[in-house]
Write a protein that holds these residues in place. Structure first.
Motif, PDB file in Angstrom:
ATOM      1  N   ASP A  23       0.827  -1.207   0.000  1.00 48.90           N
ATOM      2  CA  ASP A  23       0.000   0.000   0.000  1.00 48.90           C
ATOM      3  C   ASP A  23       0.864   1.260   0.000  1.00 48.90           C
ATOM      4  OD1 ASP A  23      -2.294  -1.515  -0.054  1.00 48.90           O
ATOM      5  OD2 ASP A  23      -2.626  -1.391   2.112  1.00 48.90           O
ATOM      6  N   THR A  56      -8.510   0.740   2.516  1.00 45.98           N
ATOM      7  CA  THR A  56      -7.963   1.469   1.390  1.00 45.98           C
ATOM      8  C   THR A  56      -9.102   1.889   0.475  1.00 45.98           C
ATOM      9  OG1 THR A  56      -6.015   0.105   1.536  1.00 45.98           O
ATOM     10  CG2 THR A  56      -6.279   1.370  -0.468  1.00 45.98           C
ATOM     11  N   ASP A  74     -10.421   4.422  -3.072  1.00 50.98           N
ATOM     12  CA  ASP A  74     -10.005   5.087  -4.293  1.00 50.98           C
ATOM     13  C   ASP A  74     -10.257   6.582  -4.152  1.00 50.98           C
ATOM     14  OD1 ASP A  74     -12.728   5.415  -4.582  1.00 50.98           O
ATOM     15  OD2 ASP A  74     -12.869   4.424  -6.515  1.00 50.98           O
ATOM     16  N   VAL A  85     -12.093  -0.390  -1.036  1.00 54.26           N
ATOM     17  CA  VAL A  85     -11.696  -1.372  -2.040  1.00 54.26           C
ATOM     18  C   VAL A  85     -12.729  -2.483  -2.170  1.00 54.26           C
ATOM     19  CG1 VAL A  85      -9.999  -3.171  -2.524  1.00 54.26           C
ATOM     20  CG2 VAL A  85      -9.238  -0.911  -1.847  1.00 54.26           C
ATOM     21  N   ARG A 112     -15.767  -1.367  -4.102  1.00 54.50           N
ATOM     22  CA  ARG A 112     -15.477  -1.245  -5.534  1.00 54.50           C
ATOM     23  C   ARG A 112     -15.424  -2.618  -6.180  1.00 54.50           C
ATOM     24  NH1 ARG A 112     -10.222   1.188  -4.804  1.00 54.50           N
ATOM     25  NH2 ARG A 112      -9.786   0.408  -6.862  1.00 54.50           N
ATOM     26  N   TRP A 113     -14.784  -3.577  -5.501  1.00 52.54           N
ATOM     27  CA  TRP A 113     -14.679  -4.930  -6.055  1.00 52.54           C
ATOM     28  C   TRP A 113     -16.062  -5.575  -6.163  1.00 52.54           C
ATOM     29  CZ3 TRP A 113     -15.549  -9.853  -3.842  1.00 52.54           C
ATOM     30  CH2 TRP A 113     -15.119 -10.924  -4.628  1.00 52.54           C
ATOM     31  N   PRO A 120     -10.342  -8.657  -3.172  1.00 53.01           N
ATOM     32  CA  PRO A 120     -10.495  -7.213  -3.411  1.00 53.01           C
ATOM     33  C   PRO A 120      -9.178  -6.447  -3.409  1.00 53.01           C
ATOM     34  CG  PRO A 120     -12.206  -7.968  -1.944  1.00 53.01           C
ATOM     35  CD  PRO A 120     -11.262  -9.116  -2.144  1.00 53.01           C
ATOM     36  N   ARG A 121      -8.255  -6.778  -2.520  1.00 54.90           N
ATOM     37  CA  ARG A 121      -6.968  -6.066  -2.475  1.00 54.90           C
ATOM     38  C   ARG A 121      -6.118  -6.383  -3.708  1.00 54.90           C
ATOM     39  NH1 ARG A 121      -5.086  -3.382   1.975  1.00 54.90           N
ATOM     40  NH2 ARG A 121      -6.430  -3.495   3.779  1.00 54.90           N
ATOM     41  N   TRP A 137      -7.270  -7.253  -6.617  1.00 54.11           N
ATOM     42  CA  TRP A 137      -7.950  -6.583  -7.721  1.00 54.11           C
ATOM     43  C   TRP A 137      -7.610  -5.094  -7.719  1.00 54.11           C
ATOM     44  CZ3 TRP A 137     -11.677  -2.748  -7.357  1.00 54.11           C
ATOM     45  CH2 TRP A 137     -12.305  -2.406  -8.548  1.00 54.11           C
ATOM     46  N   ALA A 138      -7.614  -4.477  -6.536  1.00 55.29           N
ATOM     47  CA  ALA A 138      -7.310  -3.045  -6.445  1.00 55.29           C
ATOM     48  C   ALA A 138      -5.881  -2.759  -6.897  1.00 55.29           C
ATOM     49  CB  ALA A 138      -7.520  -2.551  -5.020  1.00 55.29           C
ATOM     50  N   GLU A 145      -5.863  -2.990 -10.650  1.00 52.21           N
ATOM     51  CA  GLU A 145      -6.511  -1.808 -11.220  1.00 52.21           C
ATOM     52  C   GLU A 145      -5.585  -0.599 -11.146  1.00 52.21           C
ATOM     53  OE1 GLU A 145      -9.640  -1.285 -12.792  1.00 52.21           O
ATOM     54  OE2 GLU A 145      -9.316  -3.429 -12.973  1.00 52.21           O
ATOM     55  N   GLU A 146      -4.878  -0.468 -10.038  1.00 51.52           N
ATOM     56  CA  GLU A 146      -3.944   0.648  -9.880  1.00 51.52           C
ATOM     57  C   GLU A 146      -2.830   0.566 -10.922  1.00 51.52           C
ATOM     58  OE1 GLU A 146      -2.380   4.067  -8.944  1.00 51.52           O
ATOM     59  OE2 GLU A 146      -4.260   3.315  -8.118  1.00 51.52           O
TER      60      GLU A 146
END
Length: 191
Positions: free
Chosen positions: A13, A87, A89, A95, A98-99, A157-158, A160-161, A164-165
């Motif tokens: 992170d 975390t 966005d 996160v 969003r996921w 989810p983490r 995936w985030a 995505e980042e």
């Protein structure tokens, strides 16, 4: 001292924050991220963020657990990594939310369309027709539900985030290169 998964995630992170701040390029971020997830000790993790300034605010790395002592405390102090409890966005959505939206949105859109088609055809025929949308919504809904439960329990989810980042960073770099090429062409054309 051996590092835990939470410590590796905190460093990941912190590296993401460094990319957002422009302190790391995408290649270096990917390299350090791989080393962070492969790290075994706090010393390995500390080396990854040693050249980065401490974050401005927020809870410190390891804030979710009791205060460390000894070598672990010094490693954490040197690392200076920050990890928010959830975390989020730039829009402020966590996160996991969003996921979940990413996983469920296609299902909800298609089921909505199928239900609308069924409702319109039922109204036009003057009677309630056989509820065929259940054959779309039921099995697909079960699959999405299983994916949701298994994904949340496995930490999807983490991951995936982070992916995505990396995609967003690649797009930003691509746009920057495109602007640089345009500026160079303009400069050559004017000169």
């Amino acid at each position: 001292m051996r590092a835990a998964d939470a410590d590796r995630q905190a460093v990941a992170d912190r590296l993401r924050v460094a990319v957002d701040e422009g302190r790391l390029d995408l290649h270096e971020y990917d390299e350090r991220l791989q080393r962070a997830y492969a790290a075994r000790t706090y010393a390995d993790l500390t080396d990854l963020v040693a050249d980065l300034p401490a974050p401005a605010a927020g809870p410190t790395w390891g804030a979710e657990r009791p205060a460390p002592a000894g070598a672990e405390a010094s490693a954490l102090a040197v690392a200076g990594a920050a990890v928010p409890a959830r975390t989020a966005d730039p829009s402020g959505r966590p996160v996991t939310a969003r996921w979940l939206a990413e996983v469920w949105e296609p299902y909800l859109k298609v089921v909505g369309i199928v239900l609308a088609v069924w409702a319109v055809t039922s109204v036009l025929s003057g009677e309630a027709l056989y509820f065929w949308p259940g054959w779309v919504a039921g099995p697909w809904g079960a699959v999405v539900l299983v994916r949701t439960v298994s994904g949340i329990t496995s930490g999807e989810p983490r991951r995936w985030a982070a992916q995505e980042e990396r995609r967003r960073q690649r797009r930003r770099e691509k746009r920057a290169r495109k602007r640089e090429r345009k500026a160079a062409k303009r400069a050559l054309g004017e000169g």
